[in-house]
Motif scaffolding. Structure first.
Motif, PDB file in Angstrom:
ATOM      1  N   PRO A  22       0.826  -1.209   0.000  1.00 51.76           N
ATOM      2  CA  PRO A  22       0.000   0.000   0.000  1.00 51.76           C
ATOM      3  C   PRO A  22       0.866   1.266   0.000  1.00 51.76           C
ATOM      4  O   PRO A  22       1.937   1.306   0.589  1.00 51.76           O
ATOM      5  N   VAL A  23       0.375   2.297  -0.696  1.00 55.69           N
ATOM      6  CA  VAL A  23       1.082   3.580  -0.772  1.00 55.69           C
ATOM      7  C   VAL A  23       0.307   4.589   0.070  1.00 55.69           C
ATOM      8  O   VAL A  23      -0.901   4.768  -0.124  1.00 55.69           O
ATOM      9  N   PRO A  24       0.969   5.274   1.017  1.00 55.82           N
ATOM     10  CA  PRO A  24       0.258   6.262   1.840  1.00 55.82           C
ATOM     11  C   PRO A  24      -0.213   7.447   0.997  1.00 55.82           C
ATOM     12  O   PRO A  24       0.376   7.774  -0.035  1.00 55.82           O
ATOM     13  N   GLU A  25      -1.289   8.093   1.457  1.00 60.65           N
ATOM     14  CA  GLU A  25      -1.844   9.260   0.759  1.00 60.65           C
ATOM     15  C   GLU A  25      -0.805  10.380   0.705  1.00 60.65           C
ATOM     16  O   GLU A  25      -0.098  10.634   1.676  1.00 60.65           O
ATOM     17  N   GLY A  26      -0.700  11.050  -0.410  1.00 62.67           N
ATOM     18  CA  GLY A  26       0.202  12.184  -0.558  1.00 62.67           C
ATOM     19  C   GLY A  26       1.654  11.806  -0.774  1.00 62.67           C
ATOM     20  O   GLY A  26       2.510  12.675  -0.899  1.00 62.67           O
ATOM     21  N   ALA A  27       1.962  10.530  -0.829  1.00 65.85           N
ATOM     22  CA  ALA A  27       3.347  10.109  -1.062  1.00 65.85           C
ATOM     23  C   ALA A  27       3.668  10.265  -2.546  1.00 65.85           C
ATOM     24  O   ALA A  27       2.804  10.074  -3.412  1.00 65.85           O
ATOM     25  N   GLN A  29       4.826   9.452  -6.231  1.00 64.73           N
ATOM     26  CA  GLN A  29       4.762   8.223  -7.001  1.00 64.73           C
ATOM     27  C   GLN A  29       6.178   7.746  -7.343  1.00 64.73           C
ATOM     28  O   GLN A  29       7.034   8.555  -7.683  1.00 64.73           O
TER      29      GLN A  29
END
Length: 61
Positions: A22-27, A29
């Motif tokens: 999972p990629v955290p919000e606002g991270a 790309q």
């Protein structure tokens, strides 16, 4: 009767791991992977092309 095995490369395993993480919000790309080199022709395909060229025929691929 046994099931045929599936080959998995290290690159495919790393890609699968990265996609499932999972990629955290606002991270930011991650950068896109570089395009892979085109596949090399097998020796049999190369010999078939030479055989067809000697006969004056054009190979289909």
């Amino acid at each position: 009767m046994s099931q045929p095995s599936m080959r998995i490369t290290v690159d495919a395993a790393v890609r699968a791991r990265d996609v499932s993480r999972p990629v955290p919000e606002g991270a930011p790309q991650p950068p896109a992977p570089a395009p892979a080199d085109p596949p090399r022709q097998s020796r049999a395909a190369k010999n078939e092309r030479r055989r067809l060229e000697k006969r004056g025929l054009r190979p289909t691929a």
